[in-house]
Write an enzyme that holds these catalytic residues in place. Structure first.
Site, PDB file in Angstrom:
ATOM      1  N   HIS A 146       0.844  -1.191   0.000  1.00 42.39           N
ATOM      2  CA  HIS A 146       0.000   0.000   0.000  1.00 42.39           C
ATOM      3  C   HIS A 146       0.885   1.248   0.000  1.00 42.39           C
ATOM      4  O   HIS A 146       1.770   1.383   0.852  1.00 42.39           O
ATOM      5  CB  HIS A 146      -0.872   0.036   1.251  1.00 42.39           C
ATOM      6  CG  HIS A 146      -2.099  -0.809   1.203  1.00 42.39           C
ATOM      7  ND1 HIS A 146      -2.062  -2.185   1.294  1.00 42.39           N
ATOM      8  CD2 HIS A 146      -3.418  -0.481   1.072  1.00 42.39           C
ATOM      9  CE1 HIS A 146      -3.303  -2.652   1.240  1.00 42.39           C
ATOM     10  NE2 HIS A 146      -4.139  -1.656   1.098  1.00 42.39           N
ATOM     11  N   ASN A 164       8.258  -4.279   3.142  1.00 40.17           N
ATOM     12  CA  ASN A 164       6.883  -3.880   3.401  1.00 40.17           C
ATOM     13  C   ASN A 164       6.452  -4.207   4.818  1.00 40.17           C
ATOM     14  O   ASN A 164       5.703  -3.452   5.442  1.00 40.17           O
ATOM     15  CB  ASN A 164       5.961  -4.574   2.394  1.00 40.17           C
ATOM     16  CG  ASN A 164       4.513  -4.153   2.541  1.00 40.17           C
ATOM     17  OD1 ASN A 164       4.207  -2.987   2.711  1.00 40.17           O
ATOM     18  ND2 ASN A 164       3.615  -5.112   2.471  1.00 40.17           N
TER      19      ASN A 164
END
Length: 595
Positions: free
Chosen positions: A436, A470
């Site tokens: 994201h 991430n």
């Protein structure tokens, strides 16, 4: 597999129970197994097993390995020399588990292996509960060198408070490890073994290999000495003329793909202390169980599962064969996206301006312009890179709402051409996360929190980030920003994006960004505007997207440095950057990984 008589202190009853259950399955399947053996005399494993399993087995063979089918059907035992190199690489992720009590006394040994950057898989009867894990150690590199002397073992503690999942029936435990050893070696040095969900990774009649710590001894391997005799329900049974392997060992096919978690010997019913077969739990069954539990986990634990849950696919798989959805274009009506005046009229933070070469590459929106508006955030896309140039979000620390993750259902955006969006074909079967850019929790505030949560799951809002980046330091940077907003009840504006370089490596037709940046602006308690910029790299993580991992760092840099790298111009924000001066070029940021 550690025999029950070797482990009187740790779960000896569990070991005996697993062995008796394995024997029951073995006896119940005797007739079927004998018929299968009869068939194998005239048929290959590809013909004996089910069509679906045989189809997947063919699918995971590297097309460059011209001898693979010959090995499976038993006509040829030749391997490329790289097979040995693959085994060495797979073995790096395997460790000895030293089971200890609260006083540090060693109770016994097992084997385990990393299945994500920080999660380890072993047997339930090795680590039955969180307390057992808390006091035990994962010992990597415990093996003999070419001189037959023991190499230096690297010890990592388990962190069950961060993640712990177990099941006695399937006899598995999945538990987090600390990311730095007692001597500060990074866990990332040992890689991990991906777990593939589909059934058919190994077939009846095929040979498998096991990397193990037999009886707690230095790492050893049985190479193709175990022939699969039966596949039943959640289990694989295989013959062996080698000594029993340690509980919790990975069982591999010829491509060094994990097909089972070794857990029990099948005792000879004559009671002579011998074993007539070995048994492992099918990886597909373990993955299905974990998936069934995932929805009930907290967000931080769900994220830790992401790298483990990816399914292997062909590199040339087509986008239309993979699951993805598209919302109706009407569902975007009325969205105004990012509000430049969110911090206050006197602190307006407009969208950045672009250099001329960036303008030419902006993806056009069907309704006009180049800005995609969502709930509380906006995105501008690159046509050539098929990824966002940047995202920008409003975060209201006074109205944040905890909304559950929506099972990772991702959407294409119908307002721009599908050709300008990277879909799921980029992210399957490797260590790339759909990272994201606008973090899921950032825009989830106010009376439109549910809509904002859904909107973050657009392919326009993700960029290929290595799982280790991430889920660790990048996540900690996002936590750092969001926690300040929430704890101090602040409003924050955050710009995020990748750095596009001409020499970024190409993977599946997409240039993978090696660096990511953030620019955060907020009004401090004293009423002054502050803007800071951060840069993180994954360059050393994406050299080999299937196996390579390594350390990375976070840097606070001047906003002008981000402008140089991206072609974006942030205007007056530079005037509110405390380090935007010729004297200060970069500051290394120490972010604590929370467990």
């Amino acid at each position: 597999m550690l025999r029950g008589d070797q482990l009187p202190q740790i779960n000896g009853d569990l070991v005996a129970m697993q062995q008796q259950q394995a024997l029951r399955r073995y006896i119940e399947r005797t007739g079927i197994r004998e018929n299968s053996a009869h068939e194998l005399k005239s048929k290959s494993p590809l013909e004996v097993d089910t069509r679906e399993r045989a189809s997947f087995r063919r699918a995971i063979i590297n097309p460059l390995d011209g001898l693979a089918i010959e090995r499976i059907i038993g006509n040829n035992d030749l391997f490329p020399i790289s097979y040995l190199e693959g085994g060495l690489k797979a073995g790096r992720a395997v460790c000895r588990i030293e089971v200890r009590d609260r006083l540090g006394r060693v109770l016994g040994y097992g084997t385990g292996f990393l299945v994500s950057p920080c999660l380890l898989l072993t047997n339930n009867h090795v680590l039955e509960n969180e307390d057992a894990a808390l006091f035990s150690l994962g010992q990597f590199n415990y093996e003999l060198g070419l001189d037959l002397k023991e190499r230096r073992a690297v010890n990592f503690r388990f962190v069950p408070g961060r993640f712990f999942m177990t099941d006695a029936k399937l006899d598995f435990t999945l538990v987090a490890l600390e990311e730095l050893s007692s001597d500060k070696s990074p866990l990332s040095e040992f890689g991990f073994l991906p777990l593939l969900r589909p059934s058919g990774k190994a077939l009846i009649g095929e040979y498998v290999s096991i990397i193990q710590h037999p009886g707690g001894a230095p790492k050893a391997v049985t190479i193709r000495e175990n022939k699969i005799t039966d596949v039943v329900d959640d289990y694989i049974q295989y013959s062996s003329d080698t000594m029993e392997g340690s509980s919790g060992s990975p069982v591999f096919n010829d491509e060094w793909i994990v097909v089972a978690l070794h857990h029990a010997g099948v005792p000879d019913p004559k009671g002579n202390g011998q074993y007539i077969a070995n048994e492992g739990i099918r990886i597909s069954s373990i993955v299905d169980f974990v998936r069934s539990q995932q929805s009930g986990l907290a967000d931080d634990r769900k994220m830790l599962l992401d790298a483990m849950m990816k399914q292997w696919q062909f590199n040339d798989i087509k986008a239309e064969t993979m699951p993805a959805e598209e919302l109706s274009i009407d569902s975007y009506d009325g969205l105004t996206g990012y509000d430049p005046a969110f911090l206050g009229e006197e602190y307006t933070v407009p969208h950045p301006t672009y250099s001329s070469n960036v303008v030419q590459d902006l993806a056009p929106v069907s309704s006009g312009g180049t800005i995609l508006h969502y709930t509380h955030f906006s995105i501008v896309m690159s046509k050539t890179r098929r990824l966002a140039y940047y995202t920008v979000v409003n975060i209201d620390g006074n109205q944040l709402i905890d909304v559950q993750r929506d099972n990772d259902k991702w959407y294409f955006d119908p307002r721009i051409d599908r050709l300008y969006q990277c879909g799921p074909e980029l992210y399957s079967g490797n260590s790339l996360d759909r990272g994201h850019l606008v973090r899921r929790r950032d825009p989830v505030w106010g009376d439109k929190a549910e809509e904002a949560n859904r909107d973050t799951f657009h392919f326009t809002n993700c960029s290929p980030q290595h799982a280790y980046l991430n889920q660790n330091t990048w996540l900690e940077l996002e936590n750092y920003i969001l926690d300040h907003a929430e704890n101090d009840k602040l409003k924050v504006t955050v710009f995020t994006g990748p750095v596009f370089r001409t020499d970024d490596r190409v993977y599946r037709g997409v240039q993978i960004p090696a660096e990511f940046w953030k620019v955060a602006a907020m009004v401090k308690v004293d009423g002054t505007l502050s803007a800071t910029a951060y840069l993180q790299t994954q360059k050393n993580l994406i050299e080999n997207l299937e196996f390579a991992y390594g350390a990375f760092k976070t840097y606070q840099v001047p906003i002008s440095r981000i402008e140089e790298l991206t072609g974006l111009q942030f205007g007056e924000l530079r005037d509110h950057d405390p380090i935007d001066s010729p004297e200060v070029q970069v500051i290394e940021v120490a972010l604590d990984i929370k467990v």
